[in-house]
Design a protein around this motif. Structure first.
Motif, PDB file in Angstrom:
ATOM      1  N   MET A   1       0.838  -1.198   0.000  1.00 47.21           N
ATOM      2  CA  MET A   1       0.000   0.000   0.000  1.00 47.21           C
ATOM      3  C   MET A   1       0.871   1.246   0.000  1.00 47.21           C
ATOM      4  O   MET A   1       0.589   2.219  -0.695  1.00 47.21           O
ATOM      5  CB  MET A   1      -0.899  -0.050   1.227  1.00 47.21           C
ATOM      6  CG  MET A   1      -1.954   1.029   1.288  1.00 47.21           C
ATOM      7  SD  MET A   1      -3.097   0.931  -0.076  1.00 47.21           S
ATOM      8  CE  MET A   1      -2.727   2.441  -0.925  1.00 47.21           C
TER       9      MET A   1
ATOM     10  N   TRP B   1      -9.675   6.021  -6.470  1.00 47.48           N
ATOM     11  CA  TRP B   1      -9.356   4.922  -5.564  1.00 47.48           C
ATOM     12  C   TRP B   1     -10.555   3.984  -5.618  1.00 47.48           C
ATOM     13  O   TRP B   1     -11.601   4.296  -5.066  1.00 47.48           O
ATOM     14  CB  TRP B   1      -9.139   5.514  -4.172  1.00 47.48           C
ATOM     15  CG  TRP B   1      -8.839   4.574  -3.064  1.00 47.48           C
ATOM     16  CD1 TRP B   1      -9.646   3.592  -2.567  1.00 47.48           C
ATOM     17  CD2 TRP B   1      -7.647   4.523  -2.264  1.00 47.48           C
ATOM     18  NE1 TRP B   1      -9.037   2.952  -1.529  1.00 47.48           N
ATOM     19  CE2 TRP B   1      -7.817   3.498  -1.312  1.00 47.48           C
ATOM     20  CE3 TRP B   1      -6.466   5.257  -2.266  1.00 47.48           C
ATOM     21  CZ2 TRP B   1      -6.844   3.203  -0.366  1.00 47.48           C
ATOM     22  CZ3 TRP B   1      -5.512   4.957  -1.323  1.00 47.48           C
ATOM     23  CH2 TRP B   1      -5.687   3.932  -0.394  1.00 47.48           C
TER      24      TRP B   1
ATOM     25  N   ASP C   1     -11.287   2.441   1.949  1.00 50.47           N
ATOM     26  CA  ASP C   1     -11.057   2.875   3.328  1.00 50.47           C
ATOM     27  C   ASP C   1      -9.746   3.650   3.425  1.00 50.47           C
ATOM     28  O   ASP C   1      -8.969   3.449   4.338  1.00 50.47           O
ATOM     29  CB  ASP C   1     -11.050   1.663   4.263  1.00 50.47           C
ATOM     30  CG  ASP C   1     -10.206   0.526   3.733  1.00 50.47           C
ATOM     31  OD1 ASP C   1      -9.566   0.731   2.688  1.00 50.47           O
ATOM     32  OD2 ASP C   1     -10.185  -0.548   4.334  1.00 50.47           O
ATOM     33  N   ALA C   2      -9.520   4.522   2.444  1.00 54.96           N
ATOM     34  CA  ALA C   2      -8.317   5.355   2.483  1.00 54.96           C
ATOM     35  C   ALA C   2      -8.355   6.254   3.711  1.00 54.96           C
ATOM     36  O   ALA C   2      -9.423   6.646   4.173  1.00 54.96           O
ATOM     37  CB  ALA C   2      -8.248   6.208   1.220  1.00 54.96           C
ATOM     38  N   TYR C   3      -7.168   6.570   4.231  1.00 48.34           N
ATOM     39  CA  TYR C   3      -7.094   7.415   5.419  1.00 48.34           C
ATOM     40  C   TYR C   3      -6.174   8.588   5.116  1.00 48.34           C
ATOM     41  O   TYR C   3      -4.961   8.422   5.010  1.00 48.34           O
ATOM     42  CB  TYR C   3      -6.588   6.604   6.606  1.00 48.34           C
ATOM     43  CG  TYR C   3      -6.955   7.213   7.927  1.00 48.34           C
ATOM     44  CD1 TYR C   3      -8.283   7.310   8.290  1.00 48.34           C
ATOM     45  CD2 TYR C   3      -5.983   7.688   8.791  1.00 48.34           C
ATOM     46  CE1 TYR C   3      -8.640   7.881   9.493  1.00 48.34           C
ATOM     47  CE2 TYR C   3      -6.344   8.257   9.993  1.00 48.34           C
ATOM     48  CZ  TYR C   3      -7.668   8.347  10.345  1.00 48.34           C
ATOM     49  OH  TYR C   3      -8.027   8.921  11.527  1.00 48.34           O
TER      50      TYR C   3
ATOM     51  N   GLY D   1      -2.674   9.423   6.947  1.00 48.83           N
ATOM     52  CA  GLY D   1      -1.560   8.531   6.656  1.00 48.83           C
ATOM     53  C   GLY D   1      -1.035   8.725   5.248  1.00 48.83           C
ATOM     54  O   GLY D   1       0.178   8.704   5.014  1.00 48.83           O
ATOM     55  N   LEU D   2      -1.960   8.931   4.286  1.00 49.14           N
ATOM     56  CA  LEU D   2      -1.539   9.098   2.892  1.00 49.14           C
ATOM     57  C   LEU D   2      -0.738  10.378   2.716  1.00 49.14           C
ATOM     58  O   LEU D   2       0.170  10.442   1.887  1.00 49.14           O
ATOM     59  CB  LEU D   2      -2.771   9.127   1.985  1.00 49.14           C
ATOM     60  CG  LEU D   2      -3.544   7.814   1.910  1.00 49.14           C
ATOM     61  CD1 LEU D   2      -4.847   8.006   1.156  1.00 49.14           C
ATOM     62  CD2 LEU D   2      -2.716   6.748   1.228  1.00 49.14           C
TER      63      LEU D   2
ATOM     64  N   LEU E   1       3.032  10.192   2.761  1.00 42.94           N
ATOM     65  CA  LEU E   1       3.726   9.747   1.555  1.00 42.94           C
ATOM     66  C   LEU E   1       3.597  10.772   0.427  1.00 42.94           C
ATOM     67  O   LEU E   1       3.961  10.490  -0.715  1.00 42.94           O
ATOM     68  CB  LEU E   1       3.167   8.399   1.103  1.00 42.94           C
ATOM     69  CG  LEU E   1       3.684   7.247   1.949  1.00 42.94           C
ATOM     70  CD1 LEU E   1       2.734   6.082   1.898  1.00 42.94           C
ATOM     71  CD2 LEU E   1       5.057   6.816   1.478  1.00 42.94           C
TER      72      LEU E   1
ATOM     73  N   PRO F   1      -2.153   4.888   9.737  1.00 35.51           N
ATOM     74  CA  PRO F   1      -2.084   3.940   8.615  1.00 35.51           C
ATOM     75  C   PRO F   1      -2.632   4.558   7.338  1.00 35.51           C
ATOM     76  O   PRO F   1      -3.295   5.597   7.380  1.00 35.51           O
ATOM     77  CB  PRO F   1      -2.953   2.778   9.083  1.00 35.51           C
ATOM     78  CG  PRO F   1      -3.849   3.353  10.102  1.00 35.51           C
ATOM     79  CD  PRO F   1      -3.092   4.452  10.763  1.00 35.51           C
ATOM     80  N   LEU F   2      -2.336   3.911   6.202  1.00 34.97           N
ATOM     81  CA  LEU F   2      -2.821   4.416   4.925  1.00 34.97           C
ATOM     82  C   LEU F   2      -4.274   4.023   4.704  1.00 34.97           C
ATOM     83  O   LEU F   2      -5.008   4.707   4.007  1.00 34.97           O
ATOM     84  CB  LEU F   2      -1.968   3.866   3.783  1.00 34.97           C
ATOM     85  CG  LEU F   2      -0.481   4.159   3.933  1.00 34.97           C
ATOM     86  CD1 LEU F   2       0.295   3.466   2.843  1.00 34.97           C
ATOM     87  CD2 LEU F   2      -0.258   5.647   3.859  1.00 34.97           C
ATOM     88  N   ARG F   3      -4.650   2.889   5.263  1.00 41.66           N
ATOM     89  CA  ARG F   3      -6.050   2.465   5.207  1.00 41.66           C
ATOM     90  C   ARG F   3      -6.476   2.168   6.625  1.00 41.66           C
ATOM     91  O   ARG F   3      -5.753   1.522   7.367  1.00 41.66           O
ATOM     92  CB  ARG F   3      -6.200   1.189   4.367  1.00 41.66           C
ATOM     93  CG  ARG F   3      -5.924   1.372   2.909  1.00 41.66           C
ATOM     94  CD  ARG F   3      -5.804   0.007   2.236  1.00 41.66           C
ATOM     95  NE  ARG F   3      -6.992  -0.799   2.466  1.00 41.66           N
ATOM     96  CZ  ARG F   3      -7.019  -2.118   2.330  1.00 41.66           C
ATOM     97  NH1 ARG F   3      -5.933  -2.779   1.980  1.00 41.66           N
ATOM     98  NH2 ARG F   3      -8.124  -2.779   2.543  1.00 41.66           N
ATOM     99  N   LEU F   4      -7.655   2.638   6.993  1.00 42.62           N
ATOM    100  CA  LEU F   4      -8.179   2.362   8.319  1.00 42.62           C
ATOM    101  C   LEU F   4      -9.161   1.205   8.171  1.00 42.62           C
ATOM    102  O   LEU F   4     -10.175   1.346   7.498  1.00 42.62           O
ATOM    103  CB  LEU F   4      -8.887   3.602   8.855  1.00 42.62           C
ATOM    104  CG  LEU F   4      -9.172   3.597  10.342  1.00 42.62           C
ATOM    105  CD1 LEU F   4      -7.878   3.745  11.107  1.00 42.62           C
ATOM    106  CD2 LEU F   4     -10.118   4.725  10.695  1.00 42.62           C
TER     107      LEU F   4
END
Lengths: 255, 454
Positions: free
Chosen positions: A78, A99, A105-107, A110-111, A114, B364-367
């Motif tokens: 990911m 997406w 369930d992208a957050y 956190g993204l 990057l 996290p990138l995905r929850l």
């Protein structure tokens, strides 16, 4: 280009003129498949890291193409995919990112680490696989979309070819993030990667260190496979390659 | 009480015995309605004052309202048909649909309703005829409260002429403002009515001699309507935000489709593509004989050269793509929200509106929507975990950061939600997880993986 076709027709009758014959055939192939015609020609690419860029035949990850990422470990795969999306976002400003997942369930927080901005991220919920492939194709064909990430879908060769052609029309990148498979099968994608995690060398009991990834390039159209161990440097925003001696370990997993 | 004997009831016909309104000559074809003059068709009949007949009547005019609980009001201003033919056609259609109606076409809805109540025959009234017929109307034909009629009769006010001769001030003081409003409405000075559907800014309609049954025929017909609609939109410098398609079947039933657009558009190709995908929802049964395509909501759209493929701006291309996607699947954007609670820190926002960016955080990138339950061993109860059991697999933790305590928001129910302690852990394999302990330490604690870190 019909005008050119009519121009080349009169030169064809001479079968001994090999050069003209070949040129005519090449022109016909170019009309049939624009993607193949630009094969070998320089095409726009996303910079990843100096080592990876030097290895790939396009000097980076080519735009207007489909790429597969096999996920041996969900976090690392990911992370690498998000990095590619962020680079596509930077290279194609003003374009949005799709997406596509059965349960997206992208957050964003956190993204953002990057470099992927959630402001241009559009989530598409596709409970049925047919919808996911349709949405990916529509998105890739659209000139306002820079990258399309599809989760968990394993399109067959025909569907993948359609996605590749759509990406060539729209100019963005398509990413297929799918679970790792012992025999992933043939693909129409330009590259196929496998991502697994690697413990960070500077990690202590109370300090995780930078994220470490084992990056294996399983397949590249017109290029050689390879394997690297990389580290994501969040502070400088770049992918750093560690000593290549460790690459052998990654190669072994590829068998 | 003697006066009540003379009170006329609605059952008594008004125009009898030498009144000149019996047979007005049919009007010659009107070239056009004079500016500032509105024309209405009032229909009285059994069970007409309901939504079903009103929506059905939209096939004659885009402006149809329900008039009190007596009948329908159709605004005919500017319709292309000649008025006598229109009246005949509307009454014929209602009779064929099994709801015979009496109709009167004129200027003031209230006057038309009063004339119909008094028993006028269906006809077209010129403004002069209408003005001449009004003074002879009995007060019983007006829409006044029932108890007011005997009081008016006691004062000797039996018809509209006598009522209008009175000064308005004392009349309003004696009977309330309703009577003044009623008189003003009779003369057409106020004509309030609420259309059953909001009047569209642009509308295109087409009747078909042979009913449309097949998808290709519908596609072509709707495409033509969309082209015409876009021409009208272009002329007025607008773009459609919401479309409505009304399709009338031969048996009197109809179907209604609505389609929204993310961004104002008057591109015929885009409208066609959106509507084509909805054609499968249409049920023609014995065929559609009339289609109406209306732009319900429009926005100003700057003039721009259209029709050059590949020259559309990314903004338009994106909104067209989102329109197409939203027809088939759910789409949204993520917007940050002021909250530390991980699930609440983002919320879904419309895909068509821009959102603000989120600040980077160690998340996290995905929850995971459904966190994975795990079992954890720690050296001391409040130490980070050193071993994690997920299913039957045992993972050794080499490093852990944390805990990050997140307290529940006490101002949101339920109030007894337990606090969470989050750890970032790195396993021996190199995988990084975002794990959390829920509940007080000890027997009540539960552990979950809430996401995978890069």
């Amino acid at each position: 280009m019909p005008p050119q076709a009519t121009l080349t027709q009169p030169t064809e009758p001479d079968p001994t003129d090999r050069a003209a014959l070949l040129a005519g055939l090449r022109a016909r192939i170019a009309r049939l498949d624009p993607g193949l015609a630009s094969f070998g020609a320089p095409r726009a690419a996303l910079p990843l890291s100096p080592e990876l860029d030097a290895h790939l035949p396009w000097n980076g990850l080519p735009l207007a193409g489909l790429h597969e990422v096999l996920s041996a470990e969900p976090g690392a795969a990911m992370g690498f995919s998000a990095l590619l999306l962020a680079r596509a976002q930077a290279a194609l400003p003003g374009r949005s990112v799709l997406w596509i997942a059965p349960e997206p369930d992208a957050y964003p927080a956190g993204l953002a680490r990057l470099g992927l901005s959630a402001a241009s991220l559009i989530l598409v919920r596709t409970p049925r696989p047919a919808d996911a492939l349709w949405a990916a194709e529509e998105g890739l064909r659209c000139p306002a979309i820079g990258a399309v990430l599809t989760f968990g879908e394993t399109p067959d060769l025909t569907a993948a070819r359609r996605l590749q052609l759509a990406a060539e029309t729209g100019g963005g990148i398509g990413l297929l993030l799918r679970p790792d498979d012992e025999s992933p099968g043939p693909t129409a994608a330009l590259t196929r990667w496998r991502l697994s995690a690697r413990p960070s060398p500077e990690a202590g009991p109370h300090h995780l260190g930078e994220p470490g990834w084992e990056i294996a390039l399983l397949r590249a159209r017109g290029g050689r496979p390879g394997a690297w161990v990389g580290e994501w440097d969040a502070a400088r925003g770049e992918l750093r390659m560690l000593a290549p001696a460790q690459a052998g370990a990654a190669k072994r997993r590829r068998a | 009480m003697g006066s009540r004997r003379f009170a006329r009831t609605p059952n008594l016909p008004l125009f009898e015995g030498g009144l000149p309104c019996t047979a007005p000559p049919l009007l010659p074809a009107q070239a056009g309605t004079p500016l500032g003059e509105r024309r209405f068709l009032m229909l009285h009949g059994e069970k007409l004052a309901a939504e079903r007949p009103a929506v059905w009547a939209l096939r004659f005019s885009p402006l149809v309202g329900i008039w009190r609980d007596e009948g329908l009001l159709i605004e005919t201003t500017g319709l292309p048909d000649r008025e006598p033919e229109l009246l005949r056609r509307v009454r014929g259609a209602f009779a064929a649909a099994g709801a015979p109606a009496r109709g009167l076409l004129g200027c003031a809805p209230a006057a038309l309703a009063a004339l119909l109540r008094a028993g006028a025959r269906p006809q077209v009234l010129t403004p002069d005829q209408e003005a001449a017929a009004l003074p002879r109307l009995p007060v019983t034909a007006l829409a006044l409260p029932e108890e007011m009629i005997p009081a008016l009769h006691r004062l000797g006010l039996r018809d509209v002429a006598a009522l209008e001769a009175q000064p308005r001030g004392p009349l309003a003081r004696r009977f309330g403002p309703a009577i003044a409003e009623g008189l003003a409405a009779l003369r057409g000075r106020i004509a309030p009515f609420t259309p059953v559907r909001p009047p569209p800014r642009h509308v295109q309609a087409q009747e078909y001699l042979s009913p449309l049954c097949t998808a290709p025929a519908l596609e072509r017909a709707i495409g033509t309507l969309a082209d015409q609609l876009c021409t009208g939109l272009l002329e007025s410098g607008e773009g459609a935000r919401a479309l409505r398609l009304l399709a009338f079947r031969g048996d009197g039933s109809w179907q209604e489709l609505r389609q929204g657009l993310g961004q104002a558009s008057r591109d015929p190709g885009h409208l066609r593509r959106l509507l084509d995908r909805r054609i499968e929802e249409l049920r023609p049964e014995l065929g559609f004989e009339k289609l109406i395509l209306a732009a319900e909501v429009t926005e100003a759209l700057h003039a721009r050269q259209a029709g050059l493929p590949g020259e559309e701006t990314p903004q338009e291309a994106l909104s067209e793509l989102l329109d197409r996607l939203a027809q088939r699947v759910r789409i949204w954007r993520l917007e940050p929200r002021e909250s530390h609670w991980p699930e609440r820190a983002v919320r879904r926002a419309s895909a068509f509106e821009p959102v603000v960016e989120a600040a980077p955080a160690p998340r996290p990138l995905r929850l995971l929507r459904r966190p994975i339950p795990i079992t954890v061993s720690a050296l001391v109860p409040d130490h980070p975990p050193f071993q994690i059991m997920i299913g039957k697999r045992v993972e050794r933790v080499v490093s852990a950061e944390g805990p990050e305590r997140i307290e529940p928001e006490w101002w949101r129910p339920p109030e007894d939600r337990p606090a969470r302690d989050y750890y970032c852990v790195q396993l021996a394999s190199g995988a990084r997880w975002w794990v959390c302990r829920r509940g007080a330490m000890g027997d009540e604690e539960k552990w979950f993986v809430h996401g995978f870190l890069p």
